[in-house]
Write a protein that holds these residues in place. Structure first.
Motif: not given
Length: 163
Positions: A102-114
């Motif tokens: 779920l966390a992956m899904l929330t950051v998928l298209q953001t800069e937080a997808n480290i």
């Protein structure tokens, strides 16, 4: 003395326990192999690179590959450990995979997808989480007499009308 709460409903010494342990072991093995191949594939890149490195159907970077090796070894340990520590580890790993998915899904298209996640990574994480959760629910170990008492109680209560 009766157990209270949800833990009272988890079967003890379930006959399919070895099958679930094998599934958990295969998941752990896949994660370790993915991590090792990911480390080889991303060698020389930045730790949190957002490049297009794909390994075994999942996008990765050096950080995600390293985390995968470590977590895969933990899952493997939980799968081969025959006591209730393995049961608790599989339950915990299942929940961790679901929450991380779920966390992956929330950051998928953001800069937080480290960790360079992709949609396929989210799907695999959710599937692994569900299988590990099921493994944790069915691999609890107890004394044979406790399991027999539970089996008798369940068969007698299911035979009553209105249940």
């Amino acid at each position: 003395m009766a157990e209270e709460g949800v833990m009272a409903h988890i079967p003890i010494n379930h006959p399919a326990r070895p099958v679930y342990r094998v599934l958990a072991g295969l998941i752990g093995l896949y994660i370790v192999v993915f991590g090792v191949f990911g480390l080889v594939e991303t060698a020389g890149d930045d730790f949190f690179s957002r490049g297009s490195h794909w390994v075994l159907g999942l996008r990765t970077n050096m950080a995600f590959a390293l985390v995968s090796v470590i977590f895969g070894l933990v899952v493997l340990f939980g799968a081969v450990h025959r006591g209730n520590l393995g049961h608790l580890m599989n339950l915990t790993a299942g929940v961790v995979f679901l929450v991380v998915g779920l966390a992956m899904l929330t950051v998928l298209q953001t800069e937080a997808n480290i960790l360079n996640f992709s949609v396929s990574t989210v799907i695999v994480s959710m599937l692994f989480g569900l299988v590990l959760l099921a493994t944790g629910l069915y691999d609890k170990v107890g004394p044979p007499e406790h399991a027999e008492t539970e089996r008798e109680m369940r068969s007698s209560s299911s035979a009553r009308p209105g249940r």
